[in-house]
Design a protein around this motif. Structure first.
Motif, mmCIF file in Angstrom:
data_model
loop_
_atom_site.group_PDB
_atom_site.id
_atom_site.type_symbol
_atom_site.label_atom_id
_atom_site.label_comp_id
_atom_site.label_asym_id
_atom_site.label_seq_id
_atom_site.Cartn_x
_atom_site.Cartn_y
_atom_site.Cartn_z
ATOM 1 N N LEU A 70 41.528 15.510 -7.929
ATOM 2 C CA LEU A 70 42.574 14.490 -7.966
ATOM 3 C C LEU A 70 41.992 13.106 -8.271
ATOM 4 O O LEU A 70 42.634 12.292 -8.930
ATOM 5 C CB LEU A 70 43.350 14.465 -6.651
ATOM 6 C CG LEU A 70 44.191 15.713 -6.360
ATOM 7 C CD1 LEU A 70 44.819 15.620 -4.971
ATOM 8 C CD2 LEU A 70 45.258 15.926 -7.419
ATOM 9 N N VAL A 71 40.777 12.853 -7.821
ATOM 10 C CA VAL A 71 40.123 11.570 -8.106
ATOM 11 C C VAL A 71 39.865 11.451 -9.604
ATOM 12 O O VAL A 71 40.023 10.378 -10.193
ATOM 13 C CB VAL A 71 38.812 11.440 -7.299
ATOM 14 C CG1 VAL A 71 38.090 10.152 -7.621
ATOM 15 C CG2 VAL A 71 39.106 11.524 -5.810
ATOM 16 N N CYS A 72 39.503 12.557 -10.232
ATOM 17 C CA CYS A 72 39.277 12.564 -11.679
ATOM 18 C C CYS A 72 40.585 12.357 -12.432
ATOM 19 O O CYS A 72 40.620 11.646 -13.439
ATOM 20 C CB CYS A 72 38.610 13.869 -12.102
ATOM 21 S SG CYS A 72 36.958 14.071 -11.418
ATOM 22 N N VAL A 73 41.670 12.962 -11.951
ATOM 23 C CA VAL A 73 42.985 12.761 -12.569
ATOM 24 C C VAL A 73 43.337 11.278 -12.528
ATOM 25 O O VAL A 73 43.770 10.696 -13.529
ATOM 26 C CB VAL A 73 44.073 13.601 -11.858
ATOM 27 C CG1 VAL A 73 45.470 13.212 -12.337
ATOM 28 C CG2 VAL A 73 43.821 15.087 -12.053
ATOM 29 N N VAL A 87 46.056 19.950 -14.647
ATOM 30 C CA VAL A 87 45.240 20.324 -13.492
ATOM 31 C C VAL A 87 45.293 21.843 -13.371
ATOM 32 O O VAL A 87 46.363 22.435 -13.379
ATOM 33 C CB VAL A 87 45.752 19.660 -12.193
ATOM 34 C CG1 VAL A 87 45.006 20.183 -10.980
ATOM 35 C CG2 VAL A 87 45.615 18.150 -12.298
ATOM 36 N N LEU A 88 44.117 22.450 -13.274
ATOM 37 C CA LEU A 88 43.988 23.895 -13.101
ATOM 38 C C LEU A 88 43.445 24.157 -11.715
ATOM 39 O O LEU A 88 42.504 23.487 -11.290
ATOM 40 C CB LEU A 88 42.949 24.456 -14.080
ATOM 41 C CG LEU A 88 43.351 24.895 -15.449
ATOM 42 C CD1 LEU A 88 42.164 25.528 -16.147
ATOM 43 C CD2 LEU A 88 44.510 25.839 -15.435
ATOM 44 N N THR A 89 43.996 25.142 -11.019
ATOM 45 C CA THR A 89 43.458 25.431 -9.701
ATOM 46 C C THR A 89 43.768 26.842 -9.235
ATOM 47 O O THR A 89 44.792 27.408 -9.584
ATOM 48 C CB THR A 89 43.979 24.429 -8.654
ATOM 49 O OG1 THR A 89 43.329 24.681 -7.419
ATOM 50 C CG2 THR A 89 45.475 24.535 -8.479
ATOM 51 N N GLY A 90 42.865 27.357 -8.465
ATOM 52 C CA GLY A 90 43.088 28.610 -7.762
ATOM 53 C C GLY A 90 43.530 28.294 -6.341
ATOM 54 O O GLY A 90 43.679 29.180 -5.508
ATOM 55 N N ILE A 101 50.708 15.079 -10.008
ATOM 56 C CA ILE A 101 51.705 14.475 -10.899
ATOM 57 C C ILE A 101 51.833 12.976 -10.620
ATOM 58 O O ILE A 101 51.883 12.163 -11.539
ATOM 59 C CB ILE A 101 53.072 15.188 -10.765
ATOM 60 C CG1 ILE A 101 52.966 16.663 -11.131
ATOM 61 C CG2 ILE A 101 54.143 14.474 -11.586
ATOM 62 C CD1 ILE A 101 52.437 16.975 -12.520
ATOM 63 N N LYS A 102 51.838 12.596 -9.349
ATOM 64 C CA LYS A 102 51.912 11.165 -9.000
ATOM 65 C C LYS A 102 50.718 10.399 -9.560
ATOM 66 O O LYS A 102 50.841 9.240 -9.937
ATOM 67 C CB LYS A 102 51.930 10.985 -7.478
ATOM 68 C CG LYS A 102 53.243 11.261 -6.827
ATOM 69 C CD LYS A 102 53.092 10.993 -5.331
ATOM 70 C CE LYS A 102 54.330 11.228 -4.540
ATOM 71 N NZ LYS A 102 54.102 10.992 -3.097
#
Length: 183
Positions: A70-73, A87-90, A101-102
């Protein structure tokens, strides 16, 4: 990754992923589709890339070793608010989807997702108000998982601290996390 000059084509993608094998596979797949792909495995590497490159696309893993994606986003969105960020996540949860999204992500995809899924997400930059509303029964396990994830996020993914906040033993939390893949 060092380059003599910044890449200026309109298909420059930055991939922020700490799993080397997955990053290599995804990079090759995007390159076959005509993208120029830069990779970073943490926020510091991403910041270094952004000093000399202006990507139009980004794919960010939510769980990066000891960091939150999220910091990278947030950094990518601050660099260029028009950038399309997936964003990709397991480790999917409603809480992290909302936060992503925010912070500027265009889409949030649960793994396993492939290049087709990611490209489709890039193409759908606007919302679709005609999406049908379907009731989704929420199980106790799903609610528990989402609550655990929210507490983990709030404790910067520190398992010991999250376990304390949840009122459970650290090993119990570790076992619950081992049952659902993170990353």
């Amino acid at each position: 990754m060092s380059e003599e000059k910044p890449w200026s084509e309109d298909r420059l993608l930055v991939l922020v992923e700490d799993d080397e094998a997955f990053a290599r596979t995804l990079k090759r797949s995007f390159e076959r589709r005509g993208y120029r792909v830069l990779t970073a495995d943490n926020q510091a590497a991403l910041n270094a890339l952004l000093e000399s490159h202006n990507p139009q696309y980004a794919v960010v893993d939510l769980k990066l070793a000891a960091e939150s994606g999220l910091v990278c986003v947030q950094a990518l969105h601050a660099h260029d608010p028009a950038m399309l960020i997936v964003v990709l996540t397991g480790f999917a949860s409603i809480a992290t989807a909302v936060e992503a999204i925010k912070l500027g992500a265009s889409h949030y995809l649960a793994k396993p997702s492939n290049t087709d899924d990611i490209e489709a997400a890039f193409a759908r930059s606007a919302g679709d108000a005609s999406t049908p509303l379907a009731p989704r029964p929420t199980s106790i396990k799903t609610l528990e998982w989402e609550h655990i994830h929210e507490v983990l996020k709030d404790s910067d993914f520190n398992i010991s601290e999250a376990a304390r906040r949840l009122g459970m033993h650290r090993r119990t939390l570790a076992r619950k996390l081992a049952k659902r893949q993170i990353g």
